[in-house]
Structure formats: structure tokens, C-alpha cells
Scaffold this motif. Structure first.
Motif, PDB file in Angstrom:
ATOM      1  N   VAL A  97      49.153 -27.566  -8.645  1.00 55.92           N
ATOM      2  CA  VAL A  97      48.012 -26.730  -8.267  1.00 55.92           C
ATOM      3  C   VAL A  97      47.301 -26.325  -9.556  1.00 55.92           C
ATOM      4  O   VAL A  97      47.934 -25.827 -10.494  1.00 55.92           O
ATOM      5  N   TYR A  98      46.012 -26.551  -9.606  1.00 55.86           N
ATOM      6  CA  TYR A  98      45.217 -26.237 -10.789  1.00 55.86           C
ATOM      7  C   TYR A  98      44.378 -24.994 -10.505  1.00 55.86           C
ATOM      8  O   TYR A  98      43.653 -24.937  -9.519  1.00 55.86           O
ATOM      9  N   PHE A  99      44.506 -24.027 -11.389  1.00 51.35           N
ATOM     10  CA  PHE A  99      43.773 -22.772 -11.223  1.00 51.35           C
ATOM     11  C   PHE A  99      42.750 -22.608 -12.331  1.00 51.35           C
ATOM     12  O   PHE A  99      43.041 -22.814 -13.506  1.00 51.35           O
ATOM     13  N   CYS A 100      41.578 -22.198 -11.913  1.00 53.05           N
ATOM     14  CA  CYS A 100      40.545 -21.787 -12.854  1.00 53.05           C
ATOM     15  C   CYS A 100      40.589 -20.260 -12.920  1.00 53.05           C
ATOM     16  O   CYS A 100      40.945 -19.593 -11.936  1.00 53.05           O
ATOM     17  N   ALA A 101      40.273 -19.702 -14.062  1.00 51.10           N
ATOM     18  CA  ALA A 101      40.237 -18.250 -14.210  1.00 51.10           C
ATOM     19  C   ALA A 101      39.130 -17.875 -15.181  1.00 51.10           C
ATOM     20  O   ALA A 101      38.656 -18.711 -15.958  1.00 51.10           O
ATOM     21  N   SER A 102      38.729 -16.623 -15.125  1.00 53.54           N
ATOM     22  CA  SER A 102      37.743 -16.139 -16.094  1.00 53.54           C
ATOM     23  C   SER A 102      38.124 -14.724 -16.511  1.00 53.54           C
ATOM     24  O   SER A 102      38.854 -14.021 -15.809  1.00 53.54           O
ATOM     25  N   SER A 103      37.632 -14.322 -17.666  1.00 56.47           N
ATOM     26  CA  SER A 103      37.844 -12.952 -18.123  1.00 56.47           C
ATOM     27  C   SER A 103      36.603 -12.480 -18.868  1.00 56.47           C
ATOM     28  O   SER A 103      35.835 -13.288 -19.388  1.00 56.47           O
ATOM     29  N   GLY A 104      36.463 -11.137 -18.922  1.00 55.46           N
ATOM     30  CA  GLY A 104      35.251 -10.566 -19.483  1.00 55.46           C
ATOM     31  C   GLY A 104      35.010 -10.991 -20.907  1.00 55.46           C
ATOM     32  O   GLY A 104      33.930 -11.392 -21.286  1.00 55.46           O
ATOM     33  N   ARG A 105      36.052 -10.859 -21.682  1.00 49.19           N
ATOM     34  CA  ARG A 105      35.988 -11.388 -23.043  1.00 49.19           C
ATOM     35  C   ARG A 105      37.264 -12.162 -23.253  1.00 49.19           C
ATOM     36  O   ARG A 105      37.610 -13.004 -22.450  1.00 49.19           O
ATOM     37  N   LEU A 106      37.988 -11.859 -24.249  1.00 51.69           N
ATOM     38  CA  LEU A 106      39.191 -12.614 -24.510  1.00 51.69           C
ATOM     39  C   LEU A 106      40.362 -12.055 -23.715  1.00 51.69           C
ATOM     40  O   LEU A 106      40.404 -10.874 -23.421  1.00 51.69           O
ATOM     41  N   ALA A 107      41.313 -12.906 -23.387  1.00 52.56           N
ATOM     42  CA  ALA A 107      42.458 -12.479 -22.583  1.00 52.56           C
ATOM     43  C   ALA A 107      43.284 -11.431 -23.311  1.00 52.56           C
ATOM     44  O   ALA A 107      44.054 -10.725 -22.689  1.00 52.56           O
ATOM     45  N   SER A 108      43.083 -11.320 -24.611  1.00 49.02           N
ATOM     46  CA  SER A 108      43.889 -10.368 -25.354  1.00 49.02           C
ATOM     47  C   SER A 108      43.614  -8.935 -24.940  1.00 49.02           C
ATOM     48  O   SER A 108      44.408  -8.052 -25.177  1.00 49.02           O
ATOM     49  N   SER A 109      42.487  -8.701 -24.325  1.00 51.10           N
ATOM     50  CA  SER A 109      42.166  -7.332 -23.952  1.00 51.10           C
ATOM     51  C   SER A 109      41.805  -7.156 -22.490  1.00 51.10           C
ATOM     52  O   SER A 109      41.730  -6.038 -22.009  1.00 51.10           O
ATOM     53  N   TYR A 110      41.558  -8.238 -21.813  1.00 48.77           N
ATOM     54  CA  TYR A 110      40.987  -8.119 -20.483  1.00 48.77           C
ATOM     55  C   TYR A 110      41.794  -8.874 -19.438  1.00 48.77           C
ATOM     56  O   TYR A 110      42.390  -9.896 -19.727  1.00 48.77           O
ATOM     57  N   GLU A 111      41.738  -8.367 -18.215  1.00 49.35           N
ATOM     58  CA  GLU A 111      42.405  -9.038 -17.114  1.00 49.35           C
ATOM     59  C   GLU A 111      41.691 -10.339 -16.789  1.00 49.35           C
ATOM     60  O   GLU A 111      40.504 -10.509 -17.073  1.00 49.35           O
ATOM     61  N   GLN A 112      42.429 -11.226 -16.180  1.00 54.65           N
ATOM     62  CA  GLN A 112      41.856 -12.506 -15.764  1.00 54.65           C
ATOM     63  C   GLN A 112      41.666 -12.524 -14.252  1.00 54.65           C
ATOM     64  O   GLN A 112      42.474 -11.980 -13.511  1.00 54.65           O
ATOM     65  N   TYR A 113      40.593 -13.150 -13.827  1.00 50.81           N
ATOM     66  CA  TYR A 113      40.308 -13.323 -12.409  1.00 50.81           C
ATOM     67  C   TYR A 113      40.524 -14.798 -12.081  1.00 50.81           C
ATOM     68  O   TYR A 113      39.922 -15.674 -12.711  1.00 50.81           O
ATOM     69  N   PHE A 114      41.360 -15.035 -11.080  1.00 46.00           N
ATOM     70  CA  PHE A 114      41.724 -16.405 -10.752  1.00 46.00           C
ATOM     71  C   PHE A 114      40.977 -16.919  -9.526  1.00 46.00           C
ATOM     72  O   PHE A 114      40.677 -16.165  -8.597  1.00 46.00           O
ATOM     73  N   GLY A 115      40.718 -18.212  -9.543  1.00 44.63           N
ATOM     74  CA  GLY A 115      40.202 -18.875  -8.364  1.00 44.63           C
ATOM     75  C   GLY A 115      41.332 -19.148  -7.380  1.00 44.63           C
ATOM     76  O   GLY A 115      42.500 -18.885  -7.678  1.00 44.63           O
ATOM     77  N   PRO A 116      41.014 -19.697  -6.217  1.00 44.39           N
ATOM     78  CA  PRO A 116      42.023 -19.916  -5.176  1.00 44.39           C
ATOM     79  C   PRO A 116      42.933 -21.108  -5.442  1.00 44.39           C
ATOM     80  O   PRO A 116      43.936 -21.273  -4.758  1.00 44.39           O
ATOM     81  N   GLY A 117      42.582 -21.926  -6.430  1.00 43.97           N
ATOM     82  CA  GLY A 117      43.435 -23.065  -6.744  1.00 43.97           C
ATOM     83  C   GLY A 117      42.976 -24.347  -6.084  1.00 43.97           C
ATOM     84  O   GLY A 117      42.338 -24.333  -5.022  1.00 43.97           O
ATOM     85  N   THR A 118      43.290 -25.453  -6.717  1.00 45.88           N
ATOM     86  CA  THR A 118      43.072 -26.793  -6.160  1.00 45.88           C
ATOM     87  C   THR A 118      44.405 -27.517  -6.157  1.00 45.88           C
ATOM     88  O   THR A 118      45.006 -27.711  -7.215  1.00 45.88           O
ATOM     89  N   ARG A 119      44.868 -27.849  -4.955  1.00 43.52           N
ATOM     90  CA  ARG A 119      46.152 -28.550  -4.855  1.00 43.52           C
ATOM     91  C   ARG A 119      45.893 -30.035  -4.961  1.00 43.52           C
ATOM     92  O   ARG A 119      45.295 -30.641  -4.073  1.00 43.52           O
ATOM     93  N   LEU A 120      46.339 -30.610  -6.073  1.00 43.96           N
ATOM     94  CA  LEU A 120      46.155 -32.045  -6.331  1.00 43.96           C
ATOM     95  C   LEU A 120      47.447 -32.783  -6.006  1.00 43.96           C
ATOM     96  O   LEU A 120      48.516 -32.431  -6.512  1.00 43.96           O
ATOM     97  N   THR A 121      47.330 -33.782  -5.169  1.00 43.70           N
ATOM     98  CA  THR A 121      48.472 -34.635  -4.821  1.00 43.70           C
ATOM     99  C   THR A 121      48.131 -36.066  -5.190  1.00 43.70           C
ATOM    100  O   THR A 121      47.146 -36.621  -4.685  1.00 43.70           O
ATOM    101  N   VAL A 122      48.931 -36.641  -6.067  1.00 39.76           N
ATOM    102  CA  VAL A 122      48.718 -38.024  -6.488  1.00 39.76           C
ATOM    103  C   VAL A 122      49.791 -38.894  -5.845  1.00 39.76           C
ATOM    104  O   VAL A 122      50.996 -38.609  -5.983  1.00 39.76           O
ATOM    105  N   THR A 123      49.365 -39.910  -5.125  1.00 38.47           N
ATOM    106  CA  THR A 123      50.331 -40.766  -4.408  1.00 38.47           C
ATOM    107  C   THR A 123      50.398 -42.169  -5.018  1.00 38.47           C
ATOM    108  O   THR A 123      49.513 -42.536  -5.805  1.00 38.47           O
TER     109      THR A 123
END
Lengths: 112, 114
Positions: free
Chosen positions: B88-114
Motif C-alpha cells: 500500500v502506497y501512501f502520500c502525505a503532506s505537511s505544513g513545512r518540514l516533518a521535524s516540526s509539523y504533523e503529517q496528513y495522509f492520503g487514503p492509500g493506493t493498494r498495488l497488487t502485482v501479479t
């Protein structure tokens, strides 16, 4: 390398009881964050505690940080069924780039 | 409005194919991230961009290439997909750098390779 390590890996408690999860880390940190992940969803930020803080509260959540022991705990009081989720601690190293490192998580299950 | 969105939510493809995952945030954040979560729920950072500039590039195969057309978007392109890319691949964003700010995550992309 793995930074945060949560303990226990899994925890089942009765609804209404308190749940405590621990996180240990290895290097000096700038801050420590706790996140919750419900099944099939993205992570949600719960609380951030800075390295110069010892305790922080948010609603039913209480986080402590002991930098001398390089450990943190997350306490959820009066647990509810909706608290069933995985809980991750995340650390940001001092003097490093912006990399935040997540632990492996504690799976919390609240029994009705 | 969704803060951090990803498309698609599910992606099933065969080995050797090339695929892309898109991420958009409407929070006005400067920094965006890609994470990979494996079957054991271990979450590992792959890339981080700040104002379209790459600032973190973990030990990720060259088959993975992030692209940030503007600071609200961070897409992930994967070439020559392998079975081990299933996660599962998650995208996230934060206001500035993660060193000081919380991260907001997306719902995820479930990748299945067959």
C-alpha cells in the motif's frame, strides 16, 4: 534502520479499560509523534510531543516522553470500540534531514 | 473536501508493466511524501519533496520516479513492476518540514502485482 519500536505488538482490552502502548527509540530526537491507522485507511496524526516536553494531553489521550530512557508511552483512557486501530510512533532525528521514521505499530483491539 | 487524495485506490497489474499513482493536497502545504507500507504494516518513507524540490530519496530502486509538477501534486511512477512492489502506497503532506509539523495522509493506493 528502524527507529521507533512499539510495545506490545498487539493488545486486546475490554471497552472502558485504559490502553497503554510504549515506544522506544535509539537516537536523539527533535520530536515524537503518535498516529492512528484504522483498517484500510491512511494514518491520522494524534499528538506531537517535543523533546523538551515530558507530558502532553489531548482529550482521552495522554503521551509521556522520557528522553533519558529514549521512550514514550501513549495512554488511551476509557477505551471505546472506535479506538480499535493500529497505533504508530514516529520520530524525527535531531540534525538529520526531514526524515520521519515510523515504528512497526501496536494493533489495539477493543472488545465489546 | 478531501485534504490529501490519491488515485487510484486499487491497482492490479502484471509484472513488467509501468504504472502511475497520483496525489494531490489542497491544504496549501509545502512538503509532500511517498511512503510504502508492506504486508506487515511497516511504513517506510520513499521520497520527500519541498516546494517541488526533492529533499529525501531513500534507498529506492530507480524504477520508482516521483514527479512534482507543482507543490500541490506529487505523483509516483513505477517502471517494470515486480512482485515485491505489491504494497500500500501512501502520500502525505505537511505544513513545512516533518521535524516540526504533523503529517496528513492520503487514503492509500493498494498495488497488487501479479
Amino acid at each position: 534502520s528502524q527507529q521507533g519500536e512499539e510495545d506490545p505488538q498487539a493488545l486486546s482490552i475490554q471497552e472502558g479499560e485504559n490502553a497503554t502502548m510504549n515506544c522506544s527509540y535509539k537516537t536523539s530526537i527533535n520530536n515524537l509523534q503518535w498516529y492512528r491507522q484504522n483498517s484500510g485507511r491512511g494514518l491520522v496524526h494524534l499528538i506531537l510531543i517535543r523533546s523538551n516536553e515530558r507530558e502532553k494531553h489531548s482529550g482521552r489521550l495522554r503521551v509521556t516522553l522520557d528522553t533519558s530512557k529514549k521512550s514514550s508511552s501513549l495512554l488511551i483512557t476509557a477505551s471505546r470500540a472506535a479506538d480499535t486501530a493500529s497505533y504508530f510512533c514516529a520520530t524525527v532525528n535531531m540534525n538529520r534531514d526531514d526524515k520521519i521514521i515510523f515504528g512497526k505499530g501496536t494493533r489495539l483491539h477493543i472488545l465489546p | 473536501d478531501t485534504a490529501v487524495s490519491q488515485t487510484p485506490k486499487y491497482l492490479v497489474t502484471q509484472m513488467g508493466n509501468d504504472k502511475s499513482i497520483k496525489c494531490e493536497q489542497n491544504l496549501g502545504h509545502d512538503t509532500m511524501y511517498w511512503y510504502k507500507q508492506d504486508s506487515k504494516k511497516f511504513l517506510k518513507i520513499m521520497f520527500s519533496y519541498n516546494n517541488k524540490e526533492l529533499i529525501i530519496n531513500e534507498t529506492v530502486p530507480n524504477r520508482f520516479s516521483p514527479k512534482s509538477p507543482d507543490k500541490a501534486h506529487l505523483n509516483l511512477h513505477i517502471n517494470s513492476l515486480e512482485l515485491g512492489d505489491s504494497a500500500v502506497y501512501f502520500c502525505a503532506s505537511s505544513g513545512r518540514l516533518a521535524s516540526s509539523y504533523e503529517q496528513y495522509f492520503g487514503p492509500g493506493t493498494r498495488l497488487t502485482v501479479t
